[in-house]
Design a protein around this motif. Structure first.
Motif: not given
Ligand code: MSP
Length: 660
Positions: A11-15, A22-27, A224-226, A253-259, A285-287, A292-295
């Motif tokens: 999965t992505p490594i979450y901030y 739910i978006g993160h949970t989806y990944s 941070v990305w390196f 598996i990643v979200g489209k924003d970090i492809i 994609g995003w939920f 709007a993208k959840m934030s």
């Molecule tokens: N830390 C970076 C990823 C580094 S991977 C080497 C990052 N973190 S994040 O916490 O912001 O996002 C992690 C993932 O959650 C991303 O794939 C992002 O697309 C996904 N999502 C965050 N919000 C989302 C939705 N609303 N819907 C679906 N996924 C989304 O990016």
């Protein structure tokens, strides 16, 4: 596990500056589904997740919380990890970018890139988006073209990575491995980005402190990305990856924003270091919530606990994977979630399992009956089930989860229809009828066994219950899907204990409960000093949650809450939400729409003209689809939590006056 082919996914490594929604949970759910599926196909699977803990955002969040960065990220990482455990989606490897083994891997990767001539020192001035952790191509004062938030001008000495040298190698790689970037639309987007030319990338920073140090080059820390991308490798051995044997990854598996980071930068870093490249990057994609993208900053997030607390984790998994085509955006809706729950899970799988078991119990003493002679309608269902096995495995392989579920649910629907047309309940007691009934119920139970095996990767908890109900031994996760065939259900097996499977729920009430949980105060994840002075509770009209005695706050925290005298101008009930009133409130500078959970105790018309205390600087949020832009203060009285509005009975206070 010797002998089994290895499969590695991430999965992505979450901030760590926020908590999972739910978006993160989806990944993570998607990865967990692939992991379970691949295990059932005989692979030795490792799934990595983790936390991305460096960078300006975290530095600032820790500062706001009044704690050291290391303490802040430790608490946050713990929150993320515990949540995944609680939701039944724990990783096999949980990597934190503050782990020592990770720092060593990042430093090692940098050394390899440098030794191979792809790193050089320089200076950079540019607009930097601290939210995306990336330089962006805009003028000073302009916002980030990706997220729309303000950028900052940054000038610093740093090391550059010769990304420009990888334009050709990357294009060759994409051409040779057309499956590398998925779905197709993202692949095209990346191809045109790379074809447009690549600029060298600064991969160290001197403007921030909170990061992995570049050895011998202090105060440089890694960009941070390196740092973050390398976590995929540090989780499975880092410099010793060959020993563990999981690298290269089968899929990120990643979200489209970090492809872009994953399909351009990451393979370029690996190429520069002479290391193997991952086999695939899959962008979902995003939920969206209200388009709007959840934030957190938009106040439109939905968190997994509130949903799981009402409908359960399997229902959330089902909804997320069924409702949206993997790769495309989807809208999150409580209404659609509960509709799916009732129609597909309660009335579909749950109902088929419980009535089949009840009929076998009643007519065959709770033992799977022996079929006696198949008729064309039985064979037709058998053929559909056998075809579904083949089809569903292919659909899983292409990560087409919504189609997987469609296929299985059309088999369930066909079985419901079969039961209706064969109506085993109205057959008689003579031998011929009893034999016919045996065939029908065996056939139905066999469909259920197959559907259970095929759905297990998506609905792990409930399929385990159906498996036990059918008297099958072991766990459905141990089924070898390659050997799954029609006709393997052994007659004579005693049914197991029946457990509640998806009890039907009342939609309005379920939605209200989920929304109420969503609005409950989050437990503070930082030091006591960071606890919010007042937290909104359900409904929007609430008492300020009193912090525990040990959680004293400073006056500066209290000062963050802006409360003003407001006057209610209009008040009306909200259709379908028994507890909520929609109010418009004059707060002196403007008229706000605010929802308040007081409908059961206050008549709307009696509220007009009343002066109330309003928290005016809360992020707006939606309650039952209605925007609420503030919170009315009320005391919570008695065991039933009756709200009593705070007011100003003694004096005619001015509208808009601040409460201190
Ligand atoms: N830390 C970076 C990823 C580094 S991977 C080497 C990052 N973190 S994040 O916490 O912001 O996002 C992690 C993932 O959650 C991303 O794939 C992002 O697309 C996904 N999502 C965050 N919000 C989302 C939705 N609303 N819907 C679906 N996924 C989304 O990016």
């Amino acid at each position: 596990m010797p002998g089994k082919p290895k499969y590695y996914l991430t999965t992505p490594i979450y901030y760590t500056n926020g908590l999972p929604h739910i978006g993160h949970t989806y990944s993570t759910i998607v990865c967990d589904t692939i992991r379970r599926y691949k295990r059932m196909r005989g692979y030795d699977v490792v799934m990595t997740t983790g936390t991305d803990e460096h960078g300006v955002n975290v530095e600032r969040a820790a500062k706001n919380a009044g704690v050291a960065e290391s303490e802040f990220v430790a608490k946050m990482a713990d929150e993320w990890k515990s949540l995944w455990d609680e939701l039944g989606i724990p990783s096999d490897e949980f990597i934190r970018t503050t782990d020592l083994k990770h720092a060593h891997t990042v430093q090692w990767l940098f050394k390899l890139c440098r030794e191979n001539g792809f790193v050089y020192p320089g200076h950079y001035t540019g607009q930097y988006c601290i939210y995306d952790n990336a330089y962006v191509d805009v003028k000073p004062g302009e916002n980030c073209p990706d997220c729309g938030r303000p950028t900052e001008t940054v000038t610093e000495a740093n090391y550059f990575f010769k990304l420009s040298a990888f334009q050709k190698p990357l294009l060759n790689w994409y051409a040779k491995h057309p499956e590398f970037i998925q779905p197709e639309s993202r692949r095209n987007e990346i191809l045109s980005f790379v074809e447009g030319g690549l600029r060298d990338l600064s991969i160290t920073r001197t403007s921030i402190r909170w990061g992995i140090p570049v050895p011998g080059e202090e105060p440089h820390v890694f960009y941070v990305w390196f740092d973050a991308l390398t976590a995929y490798l540090s989780a499975v051995g880092g410099p010793n990856y060959e020993k563990q044997g999981y690298w290269p990854a089968d899929v990120h598996i990643v979200g489209k924003d970090i492809i872009r980071f994953h399909s351009v930068y990451w393979p370029a870093f690996l190429m520069a270091a002479g290391l193997p490249l991952p086999k695939q990057v899959w962008a979902h994609g995003w939920f969206l919530m209200d388009a709007a993208k959840m934030s957190k900053s938009k106040g439109n997030v939905v968190t997994p606990r509130s949903i799981v607390g009402v409908v359960g984790m399997d229902a959330l998994r089902y909804y997320l994977l069924r409702e949206t085509v993997f790769g495309q955006d989807g809208n999150f809706s409580y209404d659609a979630l509960v509709t799916r729950y009732n129609s597909d899970l309660a009335n579909g799988l749950g109902n088929l399992a419980s009535r089949t078991a009840a009929m076998i119990e009643k007519n065959f003493g709770g033992k799977i009956p022996k079929p006696a002679g198949m008729q064309p309608q039985d064979t037709a269902l058998a053929t559909q089930a056998q075809a579904a096995i083949v089809e569903v495995l292919e659909l899983y392989d292409s990560l087409t989860f919504s189609r997987v579920l469609e296929e299985i649910w059309s088999l369930i629907a066909a079985t419901d229809k079969y039961l209706t047309s064969e109506h085993p309940w109205s057959l008689g007691e003579n031998d011929a009828d009893q034999q016919r009934r045996a065939t029908i119920l065996w056939t139905t139970a066999e469909v259920l066994r197959i559907a259970t095996a095929l759905t297990h990767a998506i609905l792990p908890e409930s399929t385990a219950k159906v498996w036990t109900l059918l008297g099958q031994s072991g766990q459905p996760g141990s089924i070898a899907l390659d050997g799954l065939r029609w006709g393997q259900l052994a007659p004579g097996m005693a049914l197991g204990k029946s457990q509640a499977l998806f009890p039907r729920i009342e939609k309005t009430e379920a939605i209200e409960r989920m929304e109420a949980m969503e609005n409950e105060p989050q437990k503070p994840v930082t030091a006591p000093a960071a606890a919010p002075a007042s937290a909104p509770t359900a409904g929007g009209a609430a008492a300020a949650a009193a912090p525990a005695a040990s959680e004293k706050i400073g006056i500066e925290d209290f000062a963050k809450v802006e409360m003003r005298v407001g006057q209610i101008k209009t008040a009306e009930r909200i259709v379908g939400a028994d507890k909520l009133l929609k109010l418009t409130v004059d707060i002196g500078t403007e008229i706000r729409q605010i929802c308040a959970g007081i409908a059961q105790f206050y008549e709307p018309e009696k509220l007009i003209g009343r002066k109330v205390a309003v928290v005016v600087n809360l992020a707006p949020r939606k309650l039952r689809g209605v925007e609420s832009n503030g919170m009315i203060i009320a005391a919570t009285v008695g065991p039933e939590g009756r709200p009593v509005l705070a007011g100003f009975p003694d004096e005619d206070v001015e509208i808009g006056a601040r409460l201190k």
